[in-house]
Design a protein around this motif. Structure first.
Motif, PDB file in Angstrom:
ATOM      1  N   UNK A  68      -6.684  -6.711  15.909  1.00  0.00           N
ATOM      2  CA  UNK A  68      -5.947  -7.485  14.909  1.00  0.00           C
ATOM      3  C   UNK A  68      -5.813  -6.702  13.611  1.00  0.00           C
ATOM      4  N   UNK A  69      -6.874  -6.029  13.198  1.00  0.00           N
ATOM      5  CA  UNK A  69      -6.829  -5.233  11.971  1.00  0.00           C
ATOM      6  C   UNK A  69      -5.819  -4.096  12.108  1.00  0.00           C
ATOM      7  N   UNK A  74      -0.474  -1.753  11.012  1.00  0.00           N
ATOM      8  CA  UNK A  74       0.793  -1.256  11.546  1.00  0.00           C
ATOM      9  C   UNK A  74       1.955  -2.093  11.013  1.00  0.00           C
ATOM     10  N   UNK A  75       1.757  -3.392  10.994  1.00  0.00           N
ATOM     11  CA  UNK A  75       2.801  -4.290  10.491  1.00  0.00           C
ATOM     12  C   UNK A  75       3.074  -4.020   9.007  1.00  0.00           C
ATOM     13  N   UNK A  76       2.028  -3.825   8.232  1.00  0.00           N
ATOM     14  CA  UNK A  76       2.189  -3.548   6.804  1.00  0.00           C
ATOM     15  C   UNK A  76       2.937  -2.237   6.580  1.00  0.00           C
ATOM     16  N   UNK A  77       2.589  -1.209   7.364  1.00  0.00           N
ATOM     17  CA  UNK A  77       3.284   0.074   7.235  1.00  0.00           C
ATOM     18  C   UNK A  77       4.760  -0.065   7.587  1.00  0.00           C
ATOM     19  N   UNK A  82      10.405  -0.411   5.930  1.00  0.00           N
ATOM     20  CA  UNK A  82      11.672  -1.148   5.942  1.00  0.00           C
ATOM     21  C   UNK A  82      12.114  -1.483   4.529  1.00  0.00           C
ATOM     22  N   UNK A  83      11.187  -1.861   3.657  1.00  0.00           N
ATOM     23  CA  UNK A  83      11.538  -2.163   2.268  1.00  0.00           C
ATOM     24  C   UNK A  83      12.080  -0.929   1.555  1.00  0.00           C
ATOM     25  N   UNK A  84      11.487   0.240   1.836  1.00  0.00           N
ATOM     26  CA  UNK A  84      11.984   1.487   1.238  1.00  0.00           C
ATOM     27  C   UNK A  84      13.415   1.765   1.698  1.00  0.00           C
TER      28      UNK A  84
END
Length: 103
Positions: A68-69, A74-77, A82-84
């Protein structure tokens, strides 16, 4: 004479009864000891099995927590990347609009 025969007969019966009683008790105690040892072995095996199950469940929880961690990281990266890209695309769009307005 009758008293003598009666005394001998009583002694024989009493002797036979006392001679057999300890043999039965010894055999019974041996069986009881064997059963106790077998029960102890079964209890020990059950305790070990329960301990292994508990350890396996704890390992599973730890593995799930790690997964889960890792998934969160991975999701945060991916979200940051995507935001960049979105920010770069919006910047490029604004630049294109500014260039179009100048013409």
């Amino acid at each position: 004479m009758n008293k003598l025969i009666a005394a001998v007969a009583a002694t024989l019966f009493a002797g036979a009864a006392f001679a057999q009683a300890p043999a039965t008790t010894a055999a019974a105690s041996a069986d009881t000891k064997a059963e106790a040892k077998a029960d102890a072995k079964v209890a020990k095996a059950d305790a070990k099995a329960n301990e292994k199950v508990a350890k396996a469940k704890a390992d599973e929880k730890a593995t799930d927590a790690k997964a889960d961690a890792k998934n969160e990281k991975t999701h945060a990266k991916a979200h940051a990347k995507a935001e960049k890209k979105i920010a770069a695309a919006e910047k490029q769009e604004k630049k294109a609009e500014a260039d179009a307005a100048k013409k």
